[in-house]
Design a protein around this motif. Structure first.
Motif, PDB file in Angstrom:
ATOM      1  N   VAL A   3       0.802  -1.222   0.000  1.00  0.00           N
ATOM      2  CA  VAL A   3       0.000   0.000   0.000  1.00  0.00           C
ATOM      3  C   VAL A   3       0.836   1.273   0.000  1.00  0.00           C
ATOM      4  N   CYS A   4       2.110   1.174   0.289  1.00  0.00           N
ATOM      5  CA  CYS A   4       2.917   2.402   0.404  1.00  0.00           C
ATOM      6  C   CYS A   4       2.980   3.105  -0.945  1.00  0.00           C
ATOM      7  N   PRO A   5       2.475   4.344  -1.019  1.00  0.00           N
ATOM      8  CA  PRO A   5       2.435   5.007  -2.322  1.00  0.00           C
ATOM      9  C   PRO A   5       3.782   5.550  -2.779  1.00  0.00           C
ATOM     10  N   VAL A   6       4.760   5.606  -1.890  1.00  0.00           N
ATOM     11  CA  VAL A   6       6.045   6.191  -2.277  1.00  0.00           C
ATOM     12  C   VAL A   6       7.201   5.188  -2.146  1.00  0.00           C
ATOM     13  N   GLN A   7       6.867   3.924  -1.960  1.00  0.00           N
ATOM     14  CA  GLN A   7       7.879   2.880  -1.780  1.00  0.00           C
ATOM     15  C   GLN A   7       8.883   3.229  -0.684  1.00  0.00           C
ATOM     16  N   ALA A   8       8.371   3.873   0.360  1.00  0.00           N
ATOM     17  CA  ALA A   8       9.233   4.150   1.505  1.00  0.00           C
ATOM     18  C   ALA A   8       9.466   2.869   2.279  1.00  0.00           C
ATOM     19  N   THR A   9       8.540   1.959   2.242  1.00  0.00           N
ATOM     20  CA  THR A   9       8.729   0.673   2.911  1.00  0.00           C
ATOM     21  C   THR A   9       8.827  -0.394   1.838  1.00  0.00           C
ATOM     22  N   PHE A  10       9.709  -1.337   2.056  1.00  0.00           N
ATOM     23  CA  PHE A  10      10.022  -2.310   1.015  1.00  0.00           C
ATOM     24  C   PHE A  10      10.540  -3.581   1.666  1.00  0.00           C
ATOM     25  N   ARG A  11      10.485  -4.664   0.906  1.00  0.00           N
ATOM     26  CA  ARG A  11      10.958  -5.937   1.425  1.00  0.00           C
ATOM     27  C   ARG A  11      12.333  -6.193   0.844  1.00  0.00           C
ATOM     28  N   ARG A  12      13.313  -6.375   1.736  1.00  0.00           N
ATOM     29  CA  ARG A  12      14.663  -6.649   1.247  1.00  0.00           C
ATOM     30  C   ARG A  12      14.754  -8.103   0.804  1.00  0.00           C
ATOM     31  N   ASP A  13      15.788  -8.430   0.044  1.00  0.00           N
ATOM     32  CA  ASP A  13      15.885  -9.795  -0.466  1.00  0.00           C
ATOM     33  C   ASP A  13      16.190 -10.803   0.639  1.00  0.00           C
ATOM     34  N   ASP A  14      16.553 -10.331   1.843  1.00  0.00           N
ATOM     35  CA  ASP A  14      16.734 -11.271   2.946  1.00  0.00           C
ATOM     36  C   ASP A  14      15.486 -11.336   3.836  1.00  0.00           C
ATOM     37  N   GLY A  15      14.370 -10.777   3.342  1.00  0.00           N
ATOM     38  CA  GLY A  15      13.101 -10.929   4.037  1.00  0.00           C
ATOM     39  C   GLY A  15      12.765  -9.823   5.003  1.00  0.00           C
ATOM     40  N   ILE A  16      13.708  -8.944   5.292  1.00  0.00           N
ATOM     41  CA  ILE A  16      13.419  -7.861   6.244  1.00  0.00           C
ATOM     42  C   ILE A  16      12.540  -6.822   5.564  1.00  0.00           C
TER      43      ILE A  16
ATOM     44  N   GLY B  37       4.224  10.043   5.625  1.00  0.00           N
ATOM     45  CA  GLY B  37       3.321  10.021   6.778  1.00  0.00           C
ATOM     46  C   GLY B  37       1.858   9.842   6.419  1.00  0.00           C
ATOM     47  N   CYS B  38       1.564   9.146   5.325  1.00  0.00           N
ATOM     48  CA  CYS B  38       0.160   8.998   4.913  1.00  0.00           C
ATOM     49  C   CYS B  38      -0.562   7.950   5.756  1.00  0.00           C
ATOM     50  N   ARG B  39       0.171   7.073   6.406  1.00  0.00           N
ATOM     51  CA  ARG B  39      -0.359   6.059   7.323  1.00  0.00           C
ATOM     52  C   ARG B  39      -1.164   4.959   6.633  1.00  0.00           C
ATOM     53  N   PHE B  40      -1.023   4.818   5.313  1.00  0.00           N
ATOM     54  CA  PHE B  40      -1.658   3.676   4.645  1.00  0.00           C
ATOM     55  C   PHE B  40      -1.122   2.372   5.233  1.00  0.00           C
ATOM     56  N   CYS B  41       0.187   2.350   5.492  1.00  0.00           N
ATOM     57  CA  CYS B  41       0.813   1.125   5.998  1.00  0.00           C
ATOM     58  C   CYS B  41       0.261   0.758   7.368  1.00  0.00           C
ATOM     59  N   MET B  42      -0.038   1.795   8.161  1.00  0.00           N
ATOM     60  CA  MET B  42      -0.573   1.521   9.496  1.00  0.00           C
ATOM     61  C   MET B  42      -1.958   0.896   9.384  1.00  0.00           C
TER      62      MET B  42
ATOM     63  N   TYR C 114      -1.017  -6.137  12.440  1.00  0.00           N
ATOM     64  CA  TYR C 114      -0.375  -6.412  13.720  1.00  0.00           C
ATOM     65  C   TYR C 114      -0.128  -5.156  14.553  1.00  0.00           C
ATOM     66  N   GLY C 115      -0.492  -4.009  14.016  1.00  0.00           N
ATOM     67  CA  GLY C 115      -0.243  -2.769  14.758  1.00  0.00           C
ATOM     68  C   GLY C 115       1.227  -2.500  14.975  1.00  0.00           C
ATOM     69  N   ALA C 116       2.053  -2.979  14.031  1.00  0.00           N
ATOM     70  CA  ALA C 116       3.496  -2.896  14.240  1.00  0.00           C
ATOM     71  C   ALA C 116       4.081  -1.583  13.746  1.00  0.00           C
ATOM     72  N   ARG C 117       3.228  -0.666  13.308  1.00  0.00           N
ATOM     73  CA  ARG C 117       3.736   0.599  12.765  1.00  0.00           C
ATOM     74  C   ARG C 117       3.144   1.766  13.543  1.00  0.00           C
TER      75      ARG C 117
END
Lengths: 263, 133
Positions: A135-148, A158-163, A168-171
């Motif tokens: 959902v992140c519209p600016v690709q600020a959050t991403f999955r690294r190739d090691d799974g992180i 700060g659009c809070r789509f990810c939240m 899990y409420g982890a954001r």
């Protein structure tokens, strides 16, 4: 006439070649180019994951919060008094909140009697199918190739789509400048965040890069947190997963969470 | 035009006042700020001319490599290796933010937001009080 056109084309072609040769020559003439590389002792994995063993958690002293304190100290996580403003990387949650839909009368009794009402240690699950990344519209959050599932705080708007997406409420969003609310001693080697930026657990990517384990794992005296590479069949975490039944948080949602729980 | 004399004189005075800063400084170069590097180190990660003109691009590249590509070591064109970190590498030499970063950024009127998150180096009290804008 033909002859003139021929010679014109020849000269034109040669000129173009000449022009093209200049940048090539320059590129070849340049000496050592700067390079980037990882730290030589960086921890390298294909699929980082964690097991939380609450039976070991039981052995710790009452109200042990070593992992929480370690994490929040290392990462300069602010602590706001108002729970609505809370910024959480790793925190405690009662069983029925951490595992909704999996509670029943007898497991409640088990938690109360056998686990002495222990609260569950919860953190970002670093999902294999992370809803926050989608959902992140600016690709600020991403999955690294090691799974992180990592964040680039520079890009977060700060659009809070990810939240909204994270089950899990982890954001957590920084509703105000977090600096005055950092109650732990400031870790001068790690940045803080700014107002209007979402933050979350990063599985201590900055420590893995230096060959260290995550701060919470190192802080736990009872070794209740086991961190490792799921793709490595000989790793400690695979050994633990082989010999213990584990559950995940809200696995039915299809996010494929990678934090496993032993109760 | 009524009162043309007064109006024209008024316009001339007005133009004179508003252009005063231009003809006052004509032919004089503005003095760039004097920067305190705050270190004995002779050479930054790249040659000074490059750092002056392109440190922002370099920092952007560092950010992307560290955050996205898990690369944290920079091998510069001189062959030396550096940890790519504004907070843990740059500020170890450039330890006087107010007399280095801020002075030039104020002079060219840019306000990068590095220090909203990255923790600025500790400066002595006196210097901090003097350097802050």
């Amino acid at each position: 006439m033909d002859n003139t056109r021929r010679s014109f084309l020849k000269i034109a072609g040669l000129s173009v070649l000449g022009l093209g040769a200049k940048p090539v020559g320059e590129a070849l003439a340049q000496g050592a180019q700067p390079k980037v590389e990882p730290f030589p002792n960086a921890k390298v994995g294909k699929r980082w994951a964690m097991v939380v063993d609450h039976k070991k958690c039981l052995k710790a002293k009452d109200g042990c919060k070593d992992c929480l304190i370690a994490c929040h100290t290392v990462h300069n996580v602010p602590s706001f008094d108002n729970p609505k403003d809370a910024v959480k990387w790793i925190w405690l949650e009662p069983f029925e909140h951490a595992f909704p839909g999996q509670e029943n009368k007898y497991i409640e009794e088990y938690i109360k009697v056998s686990l002495k009402g222990l609260k569950m240690v919860v953190l970002c699950n670093h999902c294999d199918n992370p809803a926050c990344v989608r959902v992140c519209p600016v690709q600020a959050t991403f999955r690294r190739d090691d799974g992180i599932v990592a964040m680039d705080y520079h890009r977060c708007i700060g659009c809070r789509f990810c939240m909204a997406a994270c089950p899990y409420g982890a954001r957590s969003l920084n509703w105000r400048d977090p600096r005055p609310f950092i109650k732990t001693e400031l870790n001068r080697e790690y940045p803080t965040r700014m107002r209007g930026v979402v933050e979350k657990c990063n599985f201590c990517a900055e420590r893995l890069a230096k060959g260290q384990n995550p701060a919470c794992v190192d802080a736990c005296k009872e070794k209740a947190l086991i961190f490792g590479d799921l793709e490595d069949a000989n790793s400690e975490i695979r050994q633990v997963l082989r010999t213990n039944p584990t559950i995940q948080r809200k696995a039915h949602l299809g996010t494929r969470p990678e934090v496993y729980y032993i109760l | 035009m009524y009162n043309s004399g007064k109006i024209i004189i008024g316009i001339i005075i007005f133009l004179g006042l508003i252009t005063y800063p231009f003809w006052r400084n004509v032919g004089k170069a503005a003095t760039p700020p004097k920067l305190e590097v705050g270190t004995q180190e002779k050479q930054c990660v790249e040659p000074t001319a490059f750092m002056k003109s392109s440190h922002m691009q370099l920092l952007d590249q560092w950010r992307d490599e560290v955050v996205r590509n898990k690369k944290r070591v920079y091998v510069s064109s001189t062959g030396k290796t550096y940890t790519m970190s504004l907070q843990n590498t740059c500020t170890k030499c450039h330890a006087k933010k107010s007399e280095f970063c801020d002075r030039c950024h104020n002079y060219v009127d840019v306000s990068p937001r590095c220090w909203d998150c990255h923790i600025a180096p500790v400066e002595q009290q006196q210097q901090a009080a003097r350097g802050d804008k």
